[in-house]
Design a protein around this motif. Structure first.
Motif, PDB file in Angstrom:
ATOM      1  N   THR A 252      24.662  70.390  27.832  1.00  0.00           N
ATOM      2  CA  THR A 252      23.709  69.687  28.681  1.00  0.00           C
ATOM      3  C   THR A 252      23.857  68.196  28.431  1.00  0.00           C
ATOM      4  OG1 THR A 252      22.150  71.532  28.542  1.00  0.00           O
ATOM      5  CG2 THR A 252      21.284  69.398  29.291  1.00  0.00           C
ATOM      6  N   GLU A 253      24.182  67.498  29.464  1.00  0.00           N
ATOM      7  CA  GLU A 253      24.327  66.040  29.354  1.00  0.00           C
ATOM      8  C   GLU A 253      22.957  65.402  29.175  1.00  0.00           C
ATOM      9  OE1 GLU A 253      27.392  62.889  30.567  1.00  0.00           O
ATOM     10  OE2 GLU A 253      27.091  64.412  29.055  1.00  0.00           O
ATOM     11  N   VAL A 254      22.826  64.591  28.147  1.00  0.00           N
ATOM     12  CA  VAL A 254      21.588  63.858  27.913  1.00  0.00           C
ATOM     13  C   VAL A 254      21.920  62.375  28.078  1.00  0.00           C
ATOM     14  CG1 VAL A 254      19.727  63.345  26.315  1.00  0.00           C
ATOM     15  CG2 VAL A 254      20.769  65.622  26.326  1.00  0.00           C
ATOM     16  N   LEU A 255      21.609  61.847  29.244  1.00  0.00           N
ATOM     17  CA  LEU A 255      21.915  60.451  29.542  1.00  0.00           C
ATOM     18  C   LEU A 255      20.757  59.556  29.137  1.00  0.00           C
ATOM     19  CD1 LEU A 255      23.382  61.015  33.104  1.00  0.00           C
ATOM     20  CD2 LEU A 255      24.678  60.223  31.125  1.00  0.00           C
ATOM     21  N   PRO A 256      21.059  58.311  28.802  1.00  0.00           N
ATOM     22  CA  PRO A 256      19.957  57.369  28.566  1.00  0.00           C
ATOM     23  C   PRO A 256      19.082  57.286  29.815  1.00  0.00           C
ATOM     24  CG  PRO A 256      22.057  56.425  27.888  1.00  0.00           C
ATOM     25  CD  PRO A 256      22.381  57.684  28.625  1.00  0.00           C
ATOM     26  N   PRO A 257      17.772  57.269  29.658  1.00  0.00           N
ATOM     27  CA  PRO A 257      16.914  57.236  30.853  1.00  0.00           C
ATOM     28  C   PRO A 257      17.152  55.982  31.679  1.00  0.00           C
ATOM     29  CG  PRO A 257      15.650  56.757  28.866  1.00  0.00           C
ATOM     30  CD  PRO A 257      16.998  57.210  28.409  1.00  0.00           C
ATOM     31  N   ALA A 258      17.140  56.151  32.977  1.00  0.00           N
ATOM     32  CA  ALA A 258      17.310  55.003  33.864  1.00  0.00           C
ATOM     33  C   ALA A 258      16.098  54.088  33.750  1.00  0.00           C
ATOM     34  CB  ALA A 258      17.461  55.475  35.316  1.00  0.00           C
ATOM     35  N   PRO A 259      16.294  52.788  33.704  1.00  0.00           N
ATOM     36  CA  PRO A 259      15.156  51.869  33.605  1.00  0.00           C
ATOM     37  C   PRO A 259      14.249  51.994  34.823  1.00  0.00           C
ATOM     38  CG  PRO A 259      17.186  50.674  34.085  1.00  0.00           C
ATOM     39  CD  PRO A 259      17.588  52.068  33.778  1.00  0.00           C
ATOM     40  N   ARG A 260      12.966  51.974  34.570  1.00  0.00           N
ATOM     41  CA  ARG A 260      12.000  52.048  35.665  1.00  0.00           C
ATOM     42  C   ARG A 260      11.662  50.636  36.138  1.00  0.00           C
ATOM     43  NH1 ARG A 260       9.471  56.918  36.085  1.00  0.00           N
ATOM     44  NH2 ARG A 260       7.659  55.957  37.076  1.00  0.00           N
ATOM     45  N   PRO A 261      11.615  50.416  37.439  1.00  0.00           N
ATOM     46  CA  PRO A 261      11.244  49.082  37.934  1.00  0.00           C
ATOM     47  C   PRO A 261       9.878  48.665  37.399  1.00  0.00           C
ATOM     48  CG  PRO A 261      12.032  50.474  39.723  1.00  0.00           C
ATOM     49  CD  PRO A 261      11.854  51.366  38.544  1.00  0.00           C
ATOM     50  N   ALA A 262       9.746  47.390  37.086  1.00  0.00           N
ATOM     51  CA  ALA A 262       8.474  46.863  36.584  1.00  0.00           C
ATOM     52  C   ALA A 262       7.682  46.285  37.740  1.00  0.00           C
ATOM     53  CB  ALA A 262       8.730  45.791  35.531  1.00  0.00           C
ATOM     54  N   ARG A 263       6.398  46.576  37.762  1.00  0.00           N
ATOM     55  CA  ARG A 263       5.523  46.007  38.791  1.00  0.00           C
ATOM     56  C   ARG A 263       5.247  44.540  38.464  1.00  0.00           C
ATOM     57  NH1 ARG A 263       1.766  47.459  42.767  1.00  0.00           N
ATOM     58  NH2 ARG A 263       2.210  49.682  42.523  1.00  0.00           N
ATOM     59  N   LEU A 264       5.348  43.699  39.473  1.00  0.00           N
ATOM     60  CA  LEU A 264       5.075  42.286  39.262  1.00  0.00           C
ATOM     61  C   LEU A 264       3.594  42.065  38.972  1.00  0.00           C
ATOM     62  CD1 LEU A 264       7.943  41.885  40.489  1.00  0.00           C
ATOM     63  CD2 LEU A 264       7.037  39.840  41.601  1.00  0.00           C
ATOM     64  N   ALA A 265       3.310  41.266  37.968  1.00  0.00           N
ATOM     65  CA  ALA A 265       1.928  40.892  37.672  1.00  0.00           C
ATOM     66  C   ALA A 265       1.446  39.911  38.732  1.00  0.00           C
ATOM     67  CB  ALA A 265       1.846  40.265  36.287  1.00  0.00           C
ATOM     68  N   PRO A 266       0.147  39.828  38.938  1.00  0.00           N
ATOM     69  CA  PRO A 266      -0.368  38.847  39.909  1.00  0.00           C
ATOM     70  C   PRO A 266       0.003  37.427  39.513  1.00  0.00           C
ATOM     71  CG  PRO A 266      -2.075  40.418  39.246  1.00  0.00           C
ATOM     72  CD  PRO A 266      -0.912  40.632  38.330  1.00  0.00           C
ATOM     73  N   ALA A 267      -0.022  36.531  40.472  1.00  0.00           N
ATOM     74  CA  ALA A 267       0.290  35.126  40.201  1.00  0.00           C
ATOM     75  C   ALA A 267      -0.712  34.558  39.203  1.00  0.00           C
ATOM     76  CB  ALA A 267       0.266  34.322  41.495  1.00  0.00           C
ATOM     77  N   ALA A 268      -0.294  33.521  38.470  1.00  0.00           N
ATOM     78  CA  ALA A 268      -1.150  32.900  37.454  1.00  0.00           C
ATOM     79  C   ALA A 268      -2.491  32.486  38.063  1.00  0.00           C
ATOM     80  CB  ALA A 268      -0.444  31.692  36.856  1.00  0.00           C
ATOM     81  N   ALA A 269      -3.570  32.753  37.318  1.00  0.00           N
ATOM     82  CA  ALA A 269      -4.917  32.483  37.841  1.00  0.00           C
ATOM     83  C   ALA A 269      -5.246  31.004  37.827  1.00  0.00           C
ATOM     84  CB  ALA A 269      -5.955  33.262  37.027  1.00  0.00           C
ATOM     85  N   SER A 270      -4.737  30.251  36.884  1.00  0.00           N
ATOM     86  CA  SER A 270      -5.061  28.826  36.779  1.00  0.00           C
ATOM     87  C   SER A 270      -3.813  27.993  37.003  1.00  0.00           C
ATOM     88  CB  SER A 270      -5.650  28.506  35.404  1.00  0.00           C
ATOM     89  OG  SER A 270      -4.664  28.627  34.391  1.00  0.00           O
TER      90      SER A 270
END
Length: 884
Positions: free
Chosen positions: A397-415
């Motif tokens: 059984t091939e065990v591959l490194p997990p594919a990176p999951r896309p990161a959700r962008l944080a909201p723009a800086a508040a100040s």
């Protein structure tokens, strides 16, 4: 004006010296304020003729008139006076009447200055002579001494002749060993002979001018310190030139062990040879040889590992009683990544295992055999009593490194202050897609909310930019006139910042939006034009009709935008009565996710209900389905293989003119036009333009990726992981670009390609047949070197992706093997044996079976070359189907 100052201004240095000689200390001190004022005056225009004429005399007069040692040292080493051209002899003359303690103080203050201060060695050495003080051993003095000896060749004689009478030779040579990064200076003028540093120092040591024990200890200590390669080469050469006696070698056994373990390969090889001589003469105890082997056998340099195994074999032949100590050390090589090394170690253990009496040591060897490749482990079961390999291949059984999951962008800086910090960081280093898009959206939002507060927060950031003057933005259009195309993320942020600061005229912004940005007509122009057009329109709207936020800011780090989020933004625009920016909306359409048909359908209904033109356009876009790839055709140009694409109609219709070239055909001839897109990091932003159409991006980057393998370029492979994490079909261009990356010249590019391969495999999007065939074709035509490909394949296999790598190599290897079998290849490609070794290991561990075309002919080659040996190993693995 006084007579002295008149002489200084006119640059009459000799007359200045004569006048100063007749003055008392008090008279000299009275001129210091005027001399300082003149120095300040000359700083305003240091390269004008009046200043250049005055500087030598000013340098001399200031040194003579100062009375404090600190003040004189600062004056002599001042950056603005450094290039005055006044002779050190003149300075020594005006300082020569001072007290010796005062002169010694000045000497050591000058010697403590950094090397970059460029204090003349002749001045420091002259002060040492006048004061009689101990010679300084600082970096500046030692480097100056070395350079002075180099420059003295005009006096005749060899370097040895010039060094021998030096009264401070011992102190300076001792300091030489303590000076960092000195090797490049000591390499001049060559490597060997009496006119080189190593030759001269060795000769002086043999003559007794330098103490031998001190020199040897210092040289070995310097090798133990490590450092730049040039330093290691020079001091290793000196050790060799000293021709250490057996007693000197034996006294430093611990040092040789440390060097063999951790030093650079050339130094470790020398240390290994010294220890080998001691061991074979019976002067290195077996446990010390075993200790050395434990370290050397885990080094990556195969030459060192093979030499160590040879040494162990000789030691075991010489002394059978050492088997109990040395055979466990041999077994350390059972875990080496190279199967040939493993086989050498196994042969050695098999040859000497009968000399063992202790059962625990035999058990240790049998246990260590579990690290061997499956084929060798099966052999070790009979010779060492190791646990036998499974007779039948287990389910793999091939065990591959997990594919990176896309990161959700944080909201723009508040100040605004927080945003300014993020923008500053993004300008200092490549921010990536997430950092760039967040900063872009943040600037738009805060410019709409409170422009003055944003400008105040950005003040420390913009005052350091090239387009901003010391007192604010330069009048006119300094930024706008200099740049039409945005070729990197920092330039995009600069455009918005310059617009906020008023460094770009509104007319320029309007013209760029109406006529389009000036973009070069290379193969990247469609990507660059779309990226640039959006930024120019955002800048224009920031000046004339600020947007509350951007529609096209992605949801995910890949550039993908969730359809529900885009509908919500359009609804916000509708409620605020904001006019949509054309290019921003076009970019949002290209980023919106259409692969999830259920989510796209729901969002389309809500978009149509908005009742706006953009809402209806979005609804039609979401319901139009996922477009097919355009037709592709391969084209070759010498050893280079490229891909041409046809038109993409849905990108040519109903999009702004600046975006329509994205749907245009991609032709090979475009590659030959002049291209300004040298920045590699911009390529990940291009991938984010079309996050579900990676094949269109890859086709336009294929020339850059081919340069990695063919022209030894560096950096373009940064696009490969981004393409692998992107969406859409991975077709001809993606796989061909990956093939070039796996054969790249530079290791970091090959690592990026391996990352991309593993991501595609983990996502089930890798076509191993296509990639293997591409690699075989590229190897055959000379575009990809087999040795580089072997390194990439080994790296990928080391992650556990044995079946994946075998799937690629099983399609790639038949082509070079066919050339070898038919005689079409003049000689086997360099590295083919290494590639067969990786293939054999992957086949063994994955339990692959079957026939590989033309492998039998390679396995039947005579001799024990690596190619023939590994071909036989691969043939055996495929026949037996052995699995780990």
């Amino acid at each position: 004006m006084s007579a002295l100052m008149e002489l200084v201004r006119t640059g009459r240095t000799a007359e200045v010296v004569g006048l100063l000689d007749g003055m008392t200390d008090a008279e000299r001190r009275s001129y210091v304020p005027e001399l300082r004022a003149l120095r300040q005056e000359l700083r305003a225009a240091p390269w004008q003729s009046d200043a250049r004429r005055a500087y030598p005399a000013l340098h001399t007069a200031g040194a003579a008139c100062q009375t404090g040692a600190a003040g004189v040292a600062s004056w002599l080493a001042a950056a603005d006076l450094r290039w005055s051209g006044v002779s050190p002899a003149v300075l020594l003359h005006v300082l020569g009447d001072r007290e010796t303690e005062w002169l010694a103080d000045v000497t050591h203050r000058l010697a403590q200055r950094p090397v970059t201060a460029a204090v003349p060695y002749e001045l420091m050495a002259g002060l040492v002579r006048l004061s009689g003080c101990p010679v300084p051993t600082t970096d500046a003095y030692v480097r100056g001494w070395i350079d002075h000896q180099h420059g003295s060749w005009q006096r005749g004689g060899t370097l040895l002749d010039r060094l021998r009478p030096d009264p401070h030779l011992r102190e300076l040579v001792s300091a030489l060993f303590e000076t960092d990064d000195i090797g490049s200076r000591l390499q001049w003028p060559g490597h060997d002979g009496p006119d080189t540093w190593t030759g001269a120092l060795a000769r002086l040591t043999a003559e007794g001018v330098l103490d031998r024990a001190t020199t040897v200890d210092a040289c070995v200590a310097r090798l133990l310190r490590g450092g730049p390669a040039a330093d290691q080469r020079v001091f290793l050469r000196l050790v060799r030139s000293l021709a250490l006696t057996r007693d000197e070698q034996r006294q430093r056994t611990a040092d040789w062990l440390a060097l063999a373990s951790d030093a650079t390969s050339t130094v470790a090889s020398y240390a290994q040879s010294v220890l080998a001589g001691l061991a074979l003469d019976g002067e290195l105890a077996p446990h010390r040889l075993a200790e050395m082997s434990d370290a050397v056998l885990f080094r990556p340099e195969k030459k060192l590992v093979r030499a160590q195994l040879v040494l162990l074999g000789k030691a075991l032949t010489r002394d059978a009683s050492a088997a109990g100590a040395l055979l466990p050390a041999v077994a350390r090589a059972f875990g080496h990544e190279d199967a040939e090394i493993q086989e050498r170690a196994l042969k050695l253990a098999e040859r000497h295992v009968r000399k063992l009496d202790a059962a625990p040591v035999r058990a240790e060897l049998a246990a260590a055999a579990a690290q061997l490749t499956p084929g060798l482990r099966a052999r070790a079961a009979g010779t060492l009593g190791a646990a036998p390999a499974d007779p039948e291949p287990a389910d793999y059984t091939e065990v591959l490194p997990p594919a990176p999951r896309p990161a959700r962008l944080a909201p723009a800086a508040a100040s605004a202050v927080e945003l300014a910090e993020e923008v500053g960081a993004a300008l200092a280093a490549e921010p990536g897609v997430s950092g760039f898009e967040r900063a872009l959206d943040g600037l738009v939002r805060h410019a709409h909310q409170d422009r003055d507060a944003l400008l105040a927060a950005l003040q420390p950031v913009v005052t350091r930019r090239w387009w901003d003057g010391a007192d604010g933005p330069v009048a006119g259009d300094r930024y706008g006139d200099s740049l039409g195309e945005v070729t990197d993320a920092a330039a995009g942020l600069d455009l918005l910042l310059a617009t906020l600061r008023g460094a770009v005229r509104t007319a320029t912004l309007r013209a760029r939006v109406r006529r389009g940005a000036k973009v070069r007509g290379c193969v990247h122009s469609a990507l660059s034009r779309a990226f640039t057009a959006r930024l120019w329109e955002v800048a224009y709207r920031m000046r004339t009709d600020p947007l509350p936020f951007l529609l096209s800011t992605p949801t995910w780090s890949t550039g993908l935008l969730e359809p529900a989020e885009l509908v919500a933004r359009l609804d916000g625009y509708r409620r605020l009565g904001v006019r949509v920016a054309v290019t921003d909306f076009a970019q949002a359409l290209l980023r919106v996710d259409r692969a999830d048909r259920a989510a796209a359908g729901q969002a389309a209904v809500r978009a149509a209900a908005l009742g706006t033109r953009e809402g209806r356009r979005l609804a039609a876009w979401l319901t139009s389905g996922t477009p097919a790839l355009p037709g592709a055709r391969r084209r070759t140009s010498g050893p280079r293989v490229l891909v041409e694409l046809g038109e993409v109609p849905d990108l040519r219709d109903d999009l702004p003119a600046e975006f329509q070239p994205l749907g245009g055909p991609v032709g090979v001839l475009q590659e030959h036009r002049w291209c300004p897109h040298w920045d590699d990091d911009i390529r990940q932003h291009w991938s984010a333009l079309l996050p579900q159409r990676r094949e269109l991006v890859a086709a336009r980057l294929l020339r850059d990726l081919s340069d990695l393998a063919l022209d030894d370029h560096q950096g373009a492979a940064v696009a490969l992981p981004a393409l692998a994490e992107s969406g859409g079909e991975a077709g001809e261009a993606v796989h061909l670009g990956l093939a070039y990356g796996l054969g790249a010249r530079h290791a970091q590019d090959r690592l990026a390609a391996v990352d991309a391969l593993l991501v595609l495999a983990a996502r089930g999007q890798l076509d191993a047949t296509r990639l293997g065939t591409d690699l075989g074709q590229l190897v055959r035509c000379g575009a990809v070197k087999t040795a580089r490909l072997a390194e990439s394949a080994r790296t990928a296999a080391a992650t556990g992706a044995h079946a994946t790598v075998w799937g690629v190599l099983s399609r790639m290897l038949p082509l070079p093997l066919a050339d070898l079998a038919t005689g079409d290849a003049a000689a086997p490609p360099r590295g083919l044996g290494e590639l067969l070794a990786v293939a054999a290991e992957c086949a063994e561990r994955s339990g692959a079976r079957g026939e590989l075309p033309h492998l039998a002919q390679a396995a039947a080659r005579r001799g024990s070359s690596r190619l023939a040996t590994q071909a036989r190993r691969l043939r055996s693995a495929l026949a037996e189907g052995v699995a780990a």
